[in-house]
Design a protein around this motif. Structure first.
Motif, PDB file in Angstrom:
ATOM      1  N   HIS A   1       5.770   3.503   6.770  1.00 18.37           N
ATOM      2  CA  HIS A   1       5.783   4.962   6.720  1.00 18.37           C
ATOM      3  C   HIS A   1       7.142   5.480   7.174  1.00 18.37           C
ATOM      4  N   VAL A   2       7.653   6.468   6.446  1.00 17.82           N
ATOM      5  CA  VAL A   2       8.833   7.204   6.864  1.00 17.82           C
ATOM      6  C   VAL A   2       8.305   8.486   7.497  1.00 17.82           C
TER       7      VAL A   2
ATOM      8  N   VAL B   1       6.191  15.263   8.569  1.00 20.13           N
ATOM      9  CA  VAL B   1       5.847  14.792   7.235  1.00 20.13           C
ATOM     10  C   VAL B   1       5.836  13.272   7.316  1.00 20.13           C
ATOM     11  N   ARG B   2       4.756  12.669   6.826  1.00 20.40           N
ATOM     12  CA  ARG B   2       4.617  11.209   6.872  1.00 20.40           C
ATOM     13  C   ARG B   2       4.495  10.702   5.442  1.00 20.40           C
ATOM     14  N   LEU B   3       5.430   9.836   5.078  1.00 17.74           N
ATOM     15  CA  LEU B   3       5.493   9.299   3.724  1.00 17.74           C
ATOM     16  C   LEU B   3       5.105   7.826   3.741  1.00 17.74           C
ATOM     17  N   ALA B   4       4.034   7.462   3.047  1.00 19.25           N
ATOM     18  CA  ALA B   4       3.679   6.051   2.886  1.00 19.25           C
ATOM     19  C   ALA B   4       4.572   5.489   1.790  1.00 19.25           C
ATOM     20  N   VAL B   5       5.274   4.383   2.097  1.00 18.50           N
ATOM     21  CA  VAL B   5       6.210   3.802   1.139  1.00 18.50           C
ATOM     22  C   VAL B   5       5.901   2.337   0.877  1.00 18.50           C
ATOM     23  N   GLU B   6       6.169   1.912  -0.365  1.00 22.55           N
ATOM     24  CA  GLU B   6       6.023   0.503  -0.730  1.00 22.55           C
ATOM     25  C   GLU B   6       7.157  -0.330  -0.169  1.00 22.55           C
TER      26      GLU B   6
ATOM     27  N   PHE C   1      11.385   4.923  10.585  1.00 24.38           N
ATOM     28  CA  PHE C   1      10.559   4.045   9.764  1.00 24.38           C
ATOM     29  C   PHE C   1       9.570   3.317  10.656  1.00 24.38           C
ATOM     30  N   GLU C   2       8.304   3.393  10.278  1.00 23.35           N
ATOM     31  CA  GLU C   2       7.237   2.656  10.955  1.00 23.35           C
ATOM     32  C   GLU C   2       6.827   1.524  10.022  1.00 23.35           C
ATOM     33  N   PRO C   3       7.291   0.285  10.286  1.00 26.40           N
ATOM     34  CA  PRO C   3       7.012  -0.811   9.353  1.00 26.40           C
ATOM     35  C   PRO C   3       5.544  -1.190   9.319  1.00 26.40           C
ATOM     36  N   GLY C   4       5.115  -1.597   8.132  1.00 26.36           N
ATOM     37  CA  GLY C   4       3.760  -2.108   7.933  1.00 26.36           C
ATOM     38  C   GLY C   4       3.842  -3.562   7.501  1.00 26.36           C
TER      39      GLY C   4
END
Length: 162
Positions: A117-118, A128-133, A108-111
């Protein structure tokens, strides 16, 4: 009477969740070296859900299998990421339906404000890079374990021979 040992515990399917980056480290270690056809990745934009049906090596059983002279095992598991708002990938040819991918890690790359992003890192420079809320990842075994087809445990050249 003797103390209980971890090895004597009841085996049960995994059903784990990660809501924080530290939790995801555990899921990542259990999903490491999972293999799956490229066709088993799915993103449902309307449900904000990304899922992969993995053939996961049972790392949690490796030492017991070796100690008891049993075969190493794999199990089919669902890796599900919720709250996904976009998906990007690199190094993956989705048009080649015969492609088998191998998962190396999930981080997890915190924003800002819980977003982030996961990142699913794959062998062979794929990702695979997933932008997450918000971080919400589950790993759930969905079949009974089966003998690993190779009969071997994945090996990354480490000194740990358990």
């Amino acid at each position: 009477m003797s103390d209980a040992r971890f090895e004597d515990g009841r085996e049960a399917p995994l059903n784990l969740g990660a809501l924080e980056g530290e939790d995801l480290v555990v899921l990542s270690s259990l999903a490491q070296d999972a293999v799956f056809p490229v066709t088993e990745m799915s993103w449902r934009a309307s449900k904000q859900r990304f899922a992969i049906l993995l053939n996961r090596f049972r790392w949690e059983d490796k030492a017991a299998a070796k100690a008891r002279g049993r075969a190493y095992e794999r199990v089919q598991s669902m890796l599900v990421v919720d709250n996904v708002i976009s998906v990007a990938s690199q190094g993956i040819d989705r048009s080649d339906k015969d492609t088998i991918l191998s998962l190396l890690s999930v981080i997890f790359e915190p924003g800002d404000d819980g977003t982030g992003h996961v990142l699913l890192t794959l062998a062979g420079d794929g990702a695979v890079r997933l932008a997450v809320e918000a971080l919400d990842v589950t790993l759930k075994d969905v079949t009974r374990p089966y003998q690993a087809p190779s009969g071997q445990a994945p090996d990354h050249g480490t000194l740990d021979n358990t």
